[in-house]
Write a protein that holds these residues in place. Structure first.
Motif, PDB file in Angstrom:
ATOM      1  N   ILE A  44     -10.323   7.865   3.004  1.00  0.00           N
ATOM      2  CA  ILE A  44     -10.921   6.680   2.386  1.00  0.00           C
ATOM      3  C   ILE A  44     -12.165   6.273   3.148  1.00  0.00           C
ATOM      4  O   ILE A  44     -13.230   6.031   2.567  1.00  0.00           O
TER       5      ILE A  44
ATOM      6  N   GLU B  30     -14.942   7.988   1.009  1.00  0.00           N
ATOM      7  CA  GLU B  30     -15.046   7.089  -0.136  1.00  0.00           C
ATOM      8  C   GLU B  30     -15.903   5.863   0.134  1.00  0.00           C
ATOM      9  O   GLU B  30     -16.350   5.207  -0.805  1.00  0.00           O
TER      10      GLU B  30
ATOM     11  N   THR C 223     -11.452  -3.568  -2.511  1.00  0.00           N
ATOM     12  CA  THR C 223     -11.219  -2.247  -3.106  1.00  0.00           C
ATOM     13  C   THR C 223     -10.100  -1.460  -2.439  1.00  0.00           C
ATOM     14  O   THR C 223      -9.675  -0.422  -2.957  1.00  0.00           O
ATOM     15  N   MET C 224      -9.626  -1.919  -1.272  1.00  0.00           N
ATOM     16  CA  MET C 224      -8.767  -1.066  -0.455  1.00  0.00           C
ATOM     17  C   MET C 224      -7.364  -0.878  -1.043  1.00  0.00           C
ATOM     18  O   MET C 224      -6.778   0.201  -0.915  1.00  0.00           O
TER      19      MET C 224
ATOM     20  N   GLU D 249      -6.370  -0.601  -4.169  1.00  0.00           N
ATOM     21  CA  GLU D 249      -6.382   0.432  -5.209  1.00  0.00           C
ATOM     22  C   GLU D 249      -6.571   1.816  -4.603  1.00  0.00           C
ATOM     23  O   GLU D 249      -5.898   2.780  -5.020  1.00  0.00           O
ATOM     24  N   ARG D 250      -7.463   1.925  -3.627  1.00  0.00           N
ATOM     25  CA  ARG D 250      -7.717   3.240  -3.019  1.00  0.00           C
ATOM     26  C   ARG D 250      -6.456   3.776  -2.340  1.00  0.00           C
ATOM     27  O   ARG D 250      -6.088   4.949  -2.494  1.00  0.00           O
TER      28      ARG D 250
ATOM     29  N   ARG E 152      -3.656   4.727  -4.851  1.00  0.00           N
ATOM     30  CA  ARG E 152      -3.933   5.994  -5.540  1.00  0.00           C
ATOM     31  C   ARG E 152      -3.589   7.192  -4.661  1.00  0.00           C
ATOM     32  O   ARG E 152      -2.923   8.149  -5.115  1.00  0.00           O
ATOM     33  N   ILE E 153      -4.027   7.164  -3.413  1.00  0.00           N
ATOM     34  CA  ILE E 153      -3.785   8.298  -2.518  1.00  0.00           C
ATOM     35  C   ILE E 153      -2.296   8.452  -2.229  1.00  0.00           C
ATOM     36  O   ILE E 153      -1.744   9.562  -2.271  1.00  0.00           O
TER      37      ILE E 153
END
Length: 394
Positions: free
Chosen positions: A218, A222, A265-266, A268-269, A272-273
């Motif tokens: 991330i 990202e 944003t963290m 969701e990131r 997902r991972i």
């Protein structure tokens, strides 16, 4: 005429004695009943009205002038840490496994010193003193705000001792000073079995290992290199035997960012991972993402005011520009409600501050010269702000 710095120095002996007493009898977050009682006794001695039990064991006290005016808040935290002290100080903690390893005992003494300096000097407006519980677990400021500690407050100011800075200096920063703090908890479910027959199991340990490594992408792949962030897994718990594939693995970690838009944003990131890696390893995963405190963002006009006061009182050469840090501080909660400024005051006990033990270290010590200086700075910051008229227009 006695300056406020000189008046603060005259209080040094009693403030240091008060700090050492707190240091010997530290209390963990939301357990600060004895500490609060000692603060209350000092406020009674000073004749400053207060209310207790605010946001846990917090105390809110108001020093009011005869003329109406702004309400300026000053804050100190009171809780200690679950650390066994190894400082060797004569007044070391008497409570096993509990230590003031972050200097909140000094912060409490500093705010009491500011109260004594202010009690005869406030003629206009109000200075509100916030003695806060539970900063170390990022819960006290939220609780104080929920119980009305900021009602009517126009601005708020606070400080933290910095053992990486020489005593006698202060450091300020515009904008983001300290990072956001979020907690992550990840549960991974596989299928347990014998370590010699892995094909008949679904291994959550291997999945957990892949998730730990995947989360690091991330930050590296990202986010912009100019957007600081940290994702740290601090604990992994799985299994009890060397030849058994366990059924579950539990991970906990912390997420730090330096910009509110990145913090947003963290979740969701990470989700997902975690989800996609777990799917790839045939495991089920559950993420619990706990938002704790936002980025600590100082307000420009308040920083400018603090810098003016520091330079007037101790000289421009002793005001430094602070480096940013991803360590968190729940003072950021207050700054999300009202303008304000948080700054550092040097507390290194050594001539070479870089060799001092840092915050949260069992051998952490504090240069007590920072206590009367901190009290004088906070008092003068509040006094000058009370007389600046319409705060939003300067």
């Amino acid at each position: 005429m006695t300056t406020i710095i000189e008046a603060g120095e005259r209080l040094a002996g009693q403030l240091v004695a008060f700090r050492r007493d707190l240091h010997q009898f530290p209390e963990l977050s939301f357990q600060e009943s004895e500490t609060a009682a000692k603060v209350a006794r000092e406020l009674e001695r000073l004749g400053v009205p207060f209310r207790t039990g605010v946001g846990g064991h917090g105390i809110v006290a108001d020093i009011k002038g005869e003329q109406p005016g702004p309400v300026i808040a000053l804050r100190a935290d009171m809780d200690a840490l679950p650390i066994e002290e190894e400082s060797g100080e004569a007044f070391s903690s008497t409570r096993p496994g509990v230590m003031h390893a972050c200097g909140h005992d000094a912060h409490t003494a500093i705010l009491l010193g500011a109260a004594e300096l202010l009690k005869e000097r406030v003629t206009t407006g109000t200075v509100r003193l916030l003695f806060q519980s539970a900063e170390e677990i990022n819960a006290g400021a939220k609780a104080m705000v929920a119980e009305g500690a900021l009602e009517g407050v126009d601005e708020i100011y606070g400080l933290h001792n910095g053992p990486n800075l020489p005593a006698g200096v202060a450091a300020t920063r515009y904008g983001s000073l300290m990072g956001s703090v979020d907690r992550i908890e990840i549960s991974i479910e596989g299928k347990g079995g014998h370590g010699a027959i892995p094909d008949q199991s679904i291994d959550p340990v291997v999945c957990a290992s892949a998730i730990v490594m995947g989360l690091q992408t991330i930050v590296s792949r990202e986010l912009s290199p100019f957007s600081p962030a940290v994702v740290t897994i601090g604990s992994i718990q799985a299994g009890n035997a060397n030849n058994v594939i366990p059924h579950r693995a539990e991970l906990t970690g912390t997420v730090r960012t330096f910009a509110p838009e990145v913090q947003a944003t963290m979740k969701e990131r990470i989700a997902r991972i975690v989800r996609q890696i777990a799917d790839g390893y045939r495991c089920k995963a559950e993420l619990r993402y706990i938002e704790q405190v936002p980025v600590l963002v100082n307000h420009d006009q308040c920083v400018a005011h603090v810098e003016r006061v520091i330079e007037q009182m101790i000289g421009a050469e002793r005001r430094l520009d602070s480096e940013p840090t991803l360590a968190g501080e729940d003072f950021s909660i207050y700054l999300n409600h009202v303008p304000g400024c948080f700054f550092w005051i040097g507390s290194s006990p050594l001539d070479n501050a870089e060799q001092s033990y840092g915050l949260h270290h069992p051998k952490y010590t504090l240069n007590e010269a920072c206590i009367p200086l901190g009290a004088s700075l906070l008092a003068e910051i509040a006094l000058q702000r009370l007389h600046w008229g319409e705060l939003s227009n300067d």
